[in-house]
Design a protein around this motif. Sequence first.
Motif, PDB file in Angstrom:
ATOM      1  N   GLU A 182      45.253  61.459  10.324  1.00  0.00           N
ATOM      2  CA  GLU A 182      45.705  62.527   9.451  1.00  0.00           C
ATOM      3  C   GLU A 182      46.830  62.035   8.531  1.00  0.00           C
ATOM      4  OE1 GLU A 182      47.093  67.197   9.845  1.00  0.00           O
ATOM      5  OE2 GLU A 182      46.847  66.007  11.656  1.00  0.00           O
ATOM      6  N   MET A 183      47.740  61.251   9.066  1.00  0.00           N
ATOM      7  CA  MET A 183      48.830  60.686   8.267  1.00  0.00           C
ATOM      8  C   MET A 183      48.273  59.796   7.153  1.00  0.00           C
ATOM      9  SD  MET A 183      51.981  61.416   9.159  1.00  0.00           S
ATOM     10  CE  MET A 183      53.001  61.900  10.520  1.00  0.00           C
ATOM     11  N   ARG A 184      47.309  58.955   7.476  1.00  0.00           N
ATOM     12  CA  ARG A 184      46.727  58.075   6.457  1.00  0.00           C
ATOM     13  C   ARG A 184      46.067  58.882   5.349  1.00  0.00           C
ATOM     14  NH1 ARG A 184      45.929  54.674  10.969  1.00  0.00           N
ATOM     15  NH2 ARG A 184      43.854  55.460  11.437  1.00  0.00           N
ATOM     16  N   ARG A 185      45.343  59.929   5.719  1.00  0.00           N
ATOM     17  CA  ARG A 185      44.706  60.789   4.700  1.00  0.00           C
ATOM     18  C   ARG A 185      45.759  61.432   3.802  1.00  0.00           C
ATOM     19  NH1 ARG A 185      41.429  62.200   9.012  1.00  0.00           N
ATOM     20  NH2 ARG A 185      42.616  64.109   9.394  1.00  0.00           N
ATOM     21  N   HIS A 186      46.800  61.982   4.402  1.00  0.00           N
ATOM     22  CA  HIS A 186      47.873  62.608   3.621  1.00  0.00           C
ATOM     23  C   HIS A 186      48.554  61.590   2.708  1.00  0.00           C
ATOM     24  CE1 HIS A 186      48.101  66.757   4.963  1.00  0.00           C
ATOM     25  NE2 HIS A 186      47.934  66.353   6.218  1.00  0.00           N
ATOM     26  N   LEU A 187      48.793  60.384   3.209  1.00  0.00           N
ATOM     27  CA  LEU A 187      49.462  59.372   2.408  1.00  0.00           C
ATOM     28  C   LEU A 187      48.613  58.970   1.206  1.00  0.00           C
ATOM     29  CD1 LEU A 187      51.895  57.594   1.923  1.00  0.00           C
ATOM     30  CD2 LEU A 187      50.881  55.898   3.459  1.00  0.00           C
ATOM     31  N   ARG A 188      47.314  58.838   1.383  1.00  0.00           N
ATOM     32  CA  ARG A 188      46.433  58.489   0.257  1.00  0.00           C
ATOM     33  C   ARG A 188      46.484  59.557  -0.825  1.00  0.00           C
ATOM     34  NH1 ARG A 188      43.250  56.378   4.392  1.00  0.00           N
ATOM     35  NH2 ARG A 188      41.991  58.248   4.602  1.00  0.00           N
ATOM     36  N   ARG A 189      46.610  60.826  -0.413  1.00  0.00           N
ATOM     37  CA  ARG A 189      46.716  61.909  -1.408  1.00  0.00           C
ATOM     38  C   ARG A 189      48.107  61.946  -2.035  1.00  0.00           C
ATOM     39  NH1 ARG A 189      43.425  64.935   2.396  1.00  0.00           N
ATOM     40  NH2 ARG A 189      45.323  65.710   3.349  1.00  0.00           N
ATOM     41  N   LEU A 190      49.133  61.759  -1.230  1.00  0.00           N
ATOM     42  CA  LEU A 190      50.510  61.852  -1.696  1.00  0.00           C
ATOM     43  C   LEU A 190      50.882  60.696  -2.623  1.00  0.00           C
ATOM     44  CD1 LEU A 190      53.315  63.246  -1.480  1.00  0.00           C
ATOM     45  CD2 LEU A 190      53.749  61.806   0.513  1.00  0.00           C
ATOM     46  N   ALA A 191      50.483  59.487  -2.266  1.00  0.00           N
ATOM     47  CA  ALA A 191      50.872  58.289  -3.022  1.00  0.00           C
ATOM     48  C   ALA A 191      49.657  57.381  -3.203  1.00  0.00           C
ATOM     49  CB  ALA A 191      51.988  57.556  -2.285  1.00  0.00           C
ATOM     50  N   VAL A 240      55.754  53.054   5.502  1.00  0.00           N
ATOM     51  CA  VAL A 240      55.884  54.520   5.462  1.00  0.00           C
ATOM     52  C   VAL A 240      55.166  55.144   6.647  1.00  0.00           C
ATOM     53  CG1 VAL A 240      55.246  56.599   4.166  1.00  0.00           C
ATOM     54  CG2 VAL A 240      56.287  54.658   2.974  1.00  0.00           C
ATOM     55  N   LEU A 241      53.961  54.676   6.932  1.00  0.00           N
ATOM     56  CA  LEU A 241      53.220  55.207   8.082  1.00  0.00           C
ATOM     57  C   LEU A 241      53.965  54.959   9.380  1.00  0.00           C
ATOM     58  CD1 LEU A 241      49.564  54.305   7.120  1.00  0.00           C
ATOM     59  CD2 LEU A 241      50.512  56.607   7.417  1.00  0.00           C
ATOM     60  N   ASP A 242      54.493  53.770   9.545  1.00  0.00           N
ATOM     61  CA  ASP A 242      55.272  53.471  10.756  1.00  0.00           C
ATOM     62  C   ASP A 242      56.453  54.429  10.877  1.00  0.00           C
ATOM     63  OD1 ASP A 242      53.594  51.406  11.497  1.00  0.00           O
ATOM     64  OD2 ASP A 242      54.933  49.816  10.777  1.00  0.00           O
ATOM     65  N   GLY A 243      57.153  54.637   9.766  1.00  0.00           N
ATOM     66  CA  GLY A 243      58.288  55.553   9.781  1.00  0.00           C
ATOM     67  C   GLY A 243      57.878  56.980  10.084  1.00  0.00           C
ATOM     68  N   ALA A 244      56.789  57.426   9.470  1.00  0.00           N
ATOM     69  CA  ALA A 244      56.334  58.802   9.656  1.00  0.00           C
ATOM     70  C   ALA A 244      55.830  59.052  11.075  1.00  0.00           C
ATOM     71  CB  ALA A 244      55.235  59.133   8.650  1.00  0.00           C
ATOM     72  N   LEU A 245      55.383  57.997  11.741  1.00  0.00           N
ATOM     73  CA  LEU A 245      54.874  58.133  13.110  1.00  0.00           C
ATOM     74  C   LEU A 245      55.952  57.897  14.169  1.00  0.00           C
ATOM     75  CD1 LEU A 245      51.470  56.357  12.520  1.00  0.00           C
ATOM     76  CD2 LEU A 245      51.796  58.781  13.095  1.00  0.00           C
ATOM     77  N   ALA A 246      57.190  57.718  13.720  1.00  0.00           N
ATOM     78  CA  ALA A 246      58.289  57.498  14.662  1.00  0.00           C
ATOM     79  C   ALA A 246      58.444  58.714  15.579  1.00  0.00           C
ATOM     80  CB  ALA A 246      59.590  57.250  13.904  1.00  0.00           C
ATOM     81  N   PRO A 247      58.828  58.481  16.816  1.00  0.00           N
ATOM     82  CA  PRO A 247      58.939  59.583  17.781  1.00  0.00           C
ATOM     83  C   PRO A 247      59.829  60.742  17.326  1.00  0.00           C
ATOM     84  CG  PRO A 247      59.080  57.484  18.915  1.00  0.00           C
ATOM     85  CD  PRO A 247      59.092  57.181  17.440  1.00  0.00           C
ATOM     86  N   HIS A 248      60.913  60.448  16.613  1.00  0.00           N
ATOM     87  CA  HIS A 248      61.809  61.539  16.217  1.00  0.00           C
ATOM     88  C   HIS A 248      61.221  62.432  15.118  1.00  0.00           C
ATOM     89  CE1 HIS A 248      62.857  58.473  13.220  1.00  0.00           C
ATOM     90  NE2 HIS A 248      63.328  59.458  12.482  1.00  0.00           N
TER      91      HIS A 248
END
Length: 111
Positions: free
Chosen positions: A12-21, A32-40
């Motif tokens: 889902e993150m990859r799909r959103h990122l392709r649309r966003l940027a 960016v994906l690594d950061g967005a998937l961080a536990p916090h």
Amino acid sequence: MLRGKGTKRQREMRRHLRRLAPRIPYGDAEAVLDGALAPHLRHLPPAIALWQAMTARVRHAHSPYETLLDEGYDRDAARFFVLDDMNATLQDWGVTRRVDADGSDDGADHT
């Protein structure tokens, strides 16, 4: 960005990122994906987690933010002075949203 691999949230993150940027370089996309998937950031919707991770990536890797901090600027002043650089990078990546001086990009990155 690999397709069909990973957890449901990762896909889902990859799909959103392709649309966003749509024009984000591969190395930046992975960071960016690594950061967005961080536990916090796990409790946040993908779009919000991605925006926070993306603005952090742009601020730290594509602007003089770190240099300004090293020169003694406080965090808020440094953030103000890198707005144009950040927004130029976002525009290059095909992002239509912009970082504002009022801190509307604020979130997980408080360095």
